[in-house]
Design an enzyme around this catalytic site. Structure first.
Site, short mmCIF file in Angstrom:
data_model
loop_
_atom_site.label_atom_id
_atom_site.label_comp_id
_atom_site.label_asym_id
_atom_site.label_seq_id
_atom_site.Cartn_x
_atom_site.Cartn_y
_atom_site.Cartn_z
N ARG A 24 0.84 -1.20 0.00
CA ARG A 24 0.00 0.00 0.00
C ARG A 24 0.87 1.24 0.00
NH1 ARG A 24 -5.16 -0.85 2.15
NH2 ARG A 24 -5.59 1.33 1.64
N ALA A 173 -9.51 7.12 4.68
CA ALA A 173 -8.43 7.83 3.99
C ALA A 173 -7.14 7.04 4.07
CB ALA A 173 -8.21 9.21 4.61
N ASP A 174 -6.42 7.01 2.97
CA ASP A 174 -5.09 6.43 2.98
C ASP A 174 -4.04 7.49 3.29
OD1 ASP A 174 -4.64 3.45 1.60
OD2 ASP A 174 -6.62 4.30 1.35
N ARG A 175 -4.31 8.71 2.92
CA ARG A 175 -3.38 9.80 3.21
C ARG A 175 -4.13 11.12 3.19
NH1 ARG A 175 2.59 10.24 2.06
NH2 ARG A 175 2.35 8.05 1.50
N ALA A 183 -6.40 11.37 -0.15
CA ALA A 183 -6.30 10.23 -1.06
C ALA A 183 -7.03 9.05 -0.43
CB ALA A 183 -4.84 9.87 -1.30
#
Length: 302
Positions: A24, A173-175, A183
């Site tokens: 990831r 959220a991933d970032r 993102a």
């Protein structure tokens, strides 16, 4: 696993963590965890390999317990933001126990709404092309008997128009960049656009470990592109086998052989389209007239 020396234990742990990091590349909290775990084993002063291994396990367990606690706090804050009356919400991808250490982020908010008796129904998208919603979120909601209904990704705008009880779209959220650009799983951006058009709250749920202050905006986030076969070929279990209690994985060619596909794993939702960002520390909103969030201020406790 037995390690004869501390050096062999550290080498093995570093190698496995580096491999985990390739899964990831957009997920900043994954690399935060990897960095902390590496530091823990690297600063363990011992020549005993088993002691290094035990340090790693103890650190991982502390991180697991902390993540569950943070997720439950996110759930409470998010439920407070959405309200105490009967509401319907929509979520995307899988952000629950199967995606976190436990309870979940966006799905943690859904769980908290359900626990306080405020949830009438949660809609959840299939989340093409890998169907994390249809496969994973559906499993969690069914298991916990939370009232839910699956919708096609392409049906959300029609759903928002037809169901005025939908109070919010809640995503993970991933970032999260310093300005609040987020993102997340592909399809999130278009959900934010339709939420804005239909006057629906668009809420991002993420632990502070997903906030990346070194990334100034979404323009600096590199988006992973995955194998086009994930779009062209679908995998699942044969229906007859499932009805008979047998799980037999099958592949189905959806598009004609030779078809090309574009398969980004994530997209970036501009902060301007986000109503609030919920972390374990509380609810982040934009200052009056602002189009971006002050995530640095939130991290400082302001």
């Amino acid at each position: 696993m037995h390690f004869d020396t501390s050096a062999s234990a550290r080498t093995h742990i570093h190698t496995q963590l580096d491999y985990l990091g390739t899964s990831r590349p957009t997920a900043v909290n994954l690399f935060d965890a990897i960095t902390k775990l590496k530091h823990a084993v690297d600063t363990t002063i011992t020549d005993n390999g088993q002691a290094v291994r035990d340090t790693y396990v103890q650190m991982a367990e502390r991180m697991l317990n902390a993540d569950v606690k943070d997720n439950m706090a996110i759930g409470e804050h998010g439920a407070q933001l959405i309200g105490n009356d009967k509401v319907r919400v929509l979520t995307h991808c899988n952000t629950g126990t199967l995606a976190t250490a436990g309870y979940g982020t966006a799905l943690g908010i859904v769980r908290s709404l359900h626990a306080q008796g405020s949830l009438d129904r949660v809609y959840f998208t299939e989340t093409r092309p890998y169907n994390q919603g249809a496969r994973l979120t559906a499993f969690e909601l069914l298991t916990e008997e939370i009232p839910a209904q699956l919708v096609c990704d392409s049906a959300v705008s029609a759903l928002l128009r037809s169901d005025p009880m939908i109070r919010a779209i809640v995503v993970g959220a991933d970032r999260v960049a310093a300005n609040g650009d987020t993102a997340n799983k592909i399809g999130t951006y278009q959900l934010a656009i339709t939420a804005r058009y239909h006057g629906c709250q668009f809420i991002v749920a993420a632990p502070t470990t997903s906030v990346d202050l070194y990334t100034k905006s979404g323009a600096d986030i590199v988006i992973e592109e995955r194998d086009e076969a994930e779009i062209l070929v679908q995998t699942g279990f044969g229906r007859q086998g499932v009805l008979e209690g047998r799980l037999e994985r099958v592949e189905v060619q959806v598009a004609p052989v030779g078809t090309r596909a574009w398969n980004p794993s994530f997209d970036v939702t501009p902060a301007e389209l986000i109503s609030a960002i919920v972390t374990e520390r509380g609810i982040v909103v934009k200052q009056p007239g602002a189009s971006e969030f002050d995530m640095a201020g939130h991290m400082r406790g302001e």
